[in-house]
Design an enzyme around this catalytic site. Structure first.
Site, PDB file in Angstrom:
ATOM      1  N   GLY A  16       1.029  -1.252   0.190  1.00 46.23           N
ATOM      2  CA  GLY A  16       0.008   0.235  -0.018  1.00 46.23           C
ATOM      3  C   GLY A  16       1.007   1.060   0.107  1.00 46.23           C
ATOM      4  O   GLY A  16       1.861   1.163   0.764  1.00 46.23           O
ATOM      5  N   ALA A  27      15.534  10.583  -0.920  1.00 45.53           N
ATOM      6  CA  ALA A  27      16.611  10.425  -0.140  1.00 45.53           C
ATOM      7  C   ALA A  27      17.561   9.359  -0.446  1.00 45.53           C
ATOM      8  O   ALA A  27      18.739   9.406  -0.420  1.00 45.53           O
ATOM      9  CB  ALA A  27      16.225  10.175   1.295  1.00 45.53           C
ATOM     10  N   VAL A  28      16.981   8.198  -0.679  1.00 44.08           N
ATOM     11  CA  VAL A  28      17.878   6.932  -1.238  1.00 44.08           C
ATOM     12  C   VAL A  28      18.845   7.436  -2.591  1.00 44.08           C
ATOM     13  O   VAL A  28      20.050   7.130  -2.428  1.00 44.08           O
ATOM     14  CB  VAL A  28      17.083   5.830  -1.534  1.00 44.08           C
ATOM     15  CG1 VAL A  28      17.753   4.757  -2.133  1.00 44.08           C
ATOM     16  CG2 VAL A  28      16.277   5.165  -0.125  1.00 44.08           C
ATOM     17  N   ARG A  30      19.483  10.180  -3.882  1.00 48.25           N
ATOM     18  CA  ARG A  30      20.562  11.260  -3.668  1.00 48.25           C
ATOM     19  C   ARG A  30      21.666  10.910  -2.592  1.00 48.25           C
ATOM     20  O   ARG A  30      22.817  11.461  -2.883  1.00 48.25           O
ATOM     21  CB  ARG A  30      19.783  12.588  -3.125  1.00 48.25           C
ATOM     22  CG  ARG A  30      19.057  13.301  -4.477  1.00 48.25           C
ATOM     23  CD  ARG A  30      18.620  14.413  -4.245  1.00 48.25           C
ATOM     24  NE  ARG A  30      17.838  15.018  -5.396  1.00 48.25           N
ATOM     25  CZ  ARG A  30      17.409  16.332  -5.519  1.00 48.25           C
ATOM     26  NH1 ARG A  30      17.068  17.044  -4.433  1.00 48.25           N
ATOM     27  NH2 ARG A  30      16.792  16.713  -6.657  1.00 48.25           N
ATOM     28  N   ARG A  77       1.247  -5.423  -5.464  1.00 46.54           N
ATOM     29  CA  ARG A  77       1.518  -6.555  -4.666  1.00 46.54           C
ATOM     30  C   ARG A  77       1.687  -7.773  -5.783  1.00 46.54           C
ATOM     31  O   ARG A  77       0.789  -8.268  -6.256  1.00 46.54           O
ATOM     32  CB  ARG A  77       0.158  -7.119  -3.632  1.00 46.54           C
ATOM     33  CG  ARG A  77       0.035  -5.829  -2.607  1.00 46.54           C
ATOM     34  CD  ARG A  77      -1.282  -6.354  -1.751  1.00 46.54           C
ATOM     35  NE  ARG A  77      -1.125  -5.198  -0.557  1.00 46.54           N
ATOM     36  CZ  ARG A  77      -1.662  -4.111  -0.435  1.00 46.54           C
ATOM     37  NH1 ARG A  77      -2.158  -3.734  -1.520  1.00 46.54           N
ATOM     38  NH2 ARG A  77      -1.540  -3.383   0.827  1.00 46.54           N
ATOM     39  N   ASP A 108       4.812  -4.836   6.235  1.00 46.58           N
ATOM     40  CA  ASP A 108       5.354  -5.903   6.873  1.00 46.58           C
ATOM     41  C   ASP A 108       5.434  -7.018   5.563  1.00 46.58           C
ATOM     42  O   ASP A 108       6.348  -8.148   5.331  1.00 46.58           O
ATOM     43  CB  ASP A 108       4.451  -6.594   7.893  1.00 46.58           C
ATOM     44  CG  ASP A 108       3.035  -6.605   7.797  1.00 46.58           C
ATOM     45  OD1 ASP A 108       2.525  -6.048   6.355  1.00 46.58           O
ATOM     46  OD2 ASP A 108       2.331  -6.976   8.641  1.00 46.58           O
ATOM     47  N   GLY A 109       4.458  -6.863   4.682  1.00 45.69           N
ATOM     48  CA  GLY A 109       4.525  -7.723   3.535  1.00 45.69           C
ATOM     49  C   GLY A 109       5.689  -7.568   2.550  1.00 45.69           C
ATOM     50  O   GLY A 109       6.113  -8.443   1.945  1.00 45.69           O
ATOM     51  N   THR A 131       4.080   2.985   5.605  1.00 46.68           N
ATOM     52  CA  THR A 131       2.810   2.431   5.777  1.00 46.68           C
ATOM     53  C   THR A 131       1.796   3.409   6.551  1.00 46.68           C
ATOM     54  O   THR A 131       2.553   3.730   7.631  1.00 46.68           O
ATOM     55  CB  THR A 131       2.686   1.123   6.217  1.00 46.68           C
ATOM     56  OG1 THR A 131       1.314   0.558   6.771  1.00 46.68           O
ATOM     57  CG2 THR A 131       3.464   0.658   7.720  1.00 46.68           C
ATOM     58  N   ILE A 132       0.617   3.653   6.619  1.00 43.71           N
ATOM     59  CA  ILE A 132       0.042   4.717   7.395  1.00 43.71           C
ATOM     60  C   ILE A 132      -0.547   4.003   8.534  1.00 43.71           C
ATOM     61  O   ILE A 132      -0.854   4.582   9.426  1.00 43.71           O
ATOM     62  CB  ILE A 132      -1.196   5.229   6.574  1.00 43.71           C
ATOM     63  CG1 ILE A 132      -2.219   4.079   6.336  1.00 43.71           C
ATOM     64  CG2 ILE A 132      -0.854   6.082   5.137  1.00 43.71           C
ATOM     65  CD1 ILE A 132      -3.685   4.513   5.994  1.00 43.71           C
ATOM     66  N   ASP A 133      -0.164   2.793   8.783  1.00 42.69           N
ATOM     67  CA  ASP A 133      -1.028   1.986   9.812  1.00 42.69           C
ATOM     68  C   ASP A 133      -0.159   2.114  11.113  1.00 42.69           C
ATOM     69  O   ASP A 133      -0.508   1.841  12.113  1.00 42.69           O
ATOM     70  CB  ASP A 133      -1.159   0.420   9.509  1.00 42.69           C
ATOM     71  CG  ASP A 133      -2.016   0.262   8.347  1.00 42.69           C
ATOM     72  OD1 ASP A 133      -2.802   1.113   8.152  1.00 42.69           O
ATOM     73  OD2 ASP A 133      -1.824  -0.740   7.644  1.00 42.69           O
ATOM     74  N   ASP A 135       2.051   0.023  12.384  1.00 44.92           N
ATOM     75  CA  ASP A 135       2.078  -1.359  12.970  1.00 44.92           C
ATOM     76  C   ASP A 135       3.335  -1.877  13.030  1.00 44.92           C
ATOM     77  O   ASP A 135       3.509  -3.238  13.058  1.00 44.92           O
ATOM     78  CB  ASP A 135       0.940  -2.105  12.563  1.00 44.92           C
ATOM     79  CG  ASP A 135       1.253  -2.437  10.937  1.00 44.92           C
ATOM     80  OD1 ASP A 135       2.006  -1.665  10.248  1.00 44.92           O
ATOM     81  OD2 ASP A 135       0.232  -3.286  10.536  1.00 44.92           O
ATOM     82  N   ARG A 177      -5.945  -1.100   9.236  1.00 45.69           N
ATOM     83  CA  ARG A 177      -5.846  -2.634   9.240  1.00 45.69           C
ATOM     84  C   ARG A 177      -6.253  -3.031  10.598  1.00 45.69           C
ATOM     85  O   ARG A 177      -7.539  -2.844  11.115  1.00 45.69           O
ATOM     86  CB  ARG A 177      -4.619  -3.074   8.548  1.00 45.69           C
ATOM     87  CG  ARG A 177      -4.890  -4.487   7.858  1.00 45.69           C
ATOM     88  CD  ARG A 177      -3.586  -4.849   7.191  1.00 45.69           C
ATOM     89  NE  ARG A 177      -2.131  -4.509   7.813  1.00 45.69           N
ATOM     90  CZ  ARG A 177      -1.186  -4.971   7.390  1.00 45.69           C
ATOM     91  NH1 ARG A 177      -1.242  -5.556   6.231  1.00 45.69           N
ATOM     92  NH2 ARG A 177       0.168  -4.784   8.018  1.00 45.69           N
ATOM     93  N   ALA A 192     -13.627  12.645  20.104  1.00 45.12           N
ATOM     94  CA  ALA A 192     -14.605  11.540  20.121  1.00 45.12           C
ATOM     95  C   ALA A 192     -15.160  10.970  21.414  1.00 45.12           C
ATOM     96  O   ALA A 192     -14.531  11.243  22.628  1.00 45.12           O
ATOM     97  CB  ALA A 192     -13.858  10.378  19.551  1.00 45.12           C
ATOM     98  N   SER A 221     -24.883  15.719  20.549  1.00 42.15           N
ATOM     99  CA  SER A 221     -24.296  15.079  19.481  1.00 42.15           C
ATOM    100  C   SER A 221     -23.052  14.315  20.089  1.00 42.15           C
ATOM    101  O   SER A 221     -22.260  14.615  20.674  1.00 42.15           O
ATOM    102  CB  SER A 221     -23.890  16.135  18.448  1.00 42.15           C
ATOM    103  OG  SER A 221     -23.035  17.096  18.770  1.00 42.15           O
ATOM    104  N   HIS A 258      -9.748   5.549   1.406  1.00 42.67           N
ATOM    105  CA  HIS A 258      -8.360   5.769   1.079  1.00 42.67           C
ATOM    106  C   HIS A 258      -7.936   7.270   1.076  1.00 42.67           C
ATOM    107  O   HIS A 258      -6.949   7.498   0.491  1.00 42.67           O
ATOM    108  CB  HIS A 258      -8.360   5.031  -0.446  1.00 42.67           C
ATOM    109  CG  HIS A 258      -8.235   3.549  -0.356  1.00 42.67           C
ATOM    110  ND1 HIS A 258      -9.274   2.783  -0.197  1.00 42.67           N
ATOM    111  CD2 HIS A 258      -7.212   2.853  -0.499  1.00 42.67           C
ATOM    112  CE1 HIS A 258      -9.014   1.570  -0.065  1.00 42.67           C
ATOM    113  NE2 HIS A 258      -7.674   1.681  -0.220  1.00 42.67           N
TER     114      HIS A 258
END
Length: 328
Positions: A16, A27-28, A30, A77, A108-109, A131-133, A135, A177, A192, A221, A258
């Site tokens: 993802g 960065a890689v 340069r 993927r 992780d994948g 990854t945005i997760d 994790d 996820r 919240a 509310s 998304h």
């Protein structure tokens, strides 16, 4: 100029997409150029390794991308890379270009594929957590998490305007996820009423009790933030059960989806990606292999890929308590 254990590297983005992947790629490329290391980009992740989709990259190849979301190398993927035959094709192409090492930007994948590839064929690999997760173990934050968090916060703020105007209850689903980092932090940041995440054992009775307590304090509310991996049920089921218990409530469901994966990366993600992209290259130069470059307490650290995959960042229990106290 420092000596390097590698002379020619390839970089790919896989899985993802996340905001900041382009900044890491920049960065890689340069950093490699600065240290006289040849650098190739691989299009569409491991698919590109298999199908010989390599391109030589230099400093101008990555101009004006630090502010762009997504990934200019594209991502995919690859089912074929999950087979021994597919990985053999990928290795043959690495040999064809004389690649010493791979920088693999993803989750992780992506890291699982890199680890297996290294163990089978000996190509050095280093991971960069994109990854945005949030994790991945071995780094305080993953690339894209801060941007996704701010996107979610901004969207929930807008939803609150409608909730307040119409005295409505909104169930808002955020991504992540099986991890509740985005839900917990965006829920805390937006006030919240309740936050439902996979890491804690939730119950409908507790949720209903929260609504009843809110009524007693005069709340008209409410926002309930739900992680997409919440085990109690999907967001529509939660809303339906709540409606059955409180038929007088005007309930709406919003799934952010998304939009959280796109957009221009935040300052924090651009800096993190730049540091980790640099860290990946100098790590390879220093002989690091089969590890992930991460950030801990504002320092670049290296964690075995196997450990980064098997373990997970833990939710801060204090934040759960704070969110409950401040939701009164």
């Amino acid at each position: 100029m420092r000596e390097s254990a590698v002379k020619k590297i390839a970089v790919l983005t896989s899985g993802g997409d996340s905001p900041g992947m382009n900044a890491a790629l920049r960065a890689v490329v340069r950093t490699a150029n600065y240290y006289n290391i040849e650098c190739y980009g691989v299009r569409e992740g491991y698919n590109g390794l298999i199908h010989d989709d390599f391109l030589k990259m230099g400093p101008r190849s990555v101009k004006n991308i630090i502010n762009q979301g997504g990934t200019i190398l594209k991502s995919a993927r690859s089912k074929e890379f999950m087979t021994k035959e597919g990985r053999q094709k990928a290795y043959d192409n690495c040999v064809k270009y004389g690649i010493d090492a791979l920088v693999c930007i993803g989750g992780d994948g992506t890291f699982t594929g890199a680890k297996i590839f290294n163990e089978e064929f000996g190509i050095k690999v280093i991971g960069v957590p994109g990854t945005i997760d949030n994790d991945i173990f071995g780094t305080d934050n993953t690339i894209g998490y801060d941007t996704a968090l701010n996107t979610a916060m901004d969207a929930i703020d807008k939803i609150r305007d409608t909730a307040t105007s119409h005295n409505r209850v909104f169930f808002v689903e955020v991504m992540g996820r099986d991890a509740g980092f985005i839900a917990l932090n965006s829920g805390l940041a937006t006030g919240a009423l309740d936050i439902l995440i996979p890491e804690k054992k939730d119950s409908m009775d507790e949720l209903f009790a929260t609504f009843r307590n809110a009524e007693k304090t005069g709340k008209a509310s409410s926002i309930v933030v739900v992680a997409e991996g919440e085990k109690l049920g999907n967001i529509y089921e939660l809303a339906e059960q709540t409606k059955a218990e409180f038929p007088e409530y005007d309930i709406r469901v919003a799934i952010l989806g998304h939009i959280q994966r796109g957009g221009s990366p935040s300052c924090a993600d651009r800096v993190l990606a730049s540091r980790l992209g640099y860290g990946a290259v100098v790590g390879l130069m220093d002989g690091q292999n089969n590890v992930m470059a991460g950030m801990r307490s504002n320092d670049i650290v290296y964690t075995e890929i196997e450990e980064a995959i098997k373990k997970h960042n833990e939710i801060n229990k204090d934040l759960l308590l704070i969110s409950e106290i401040l939701a009164i």
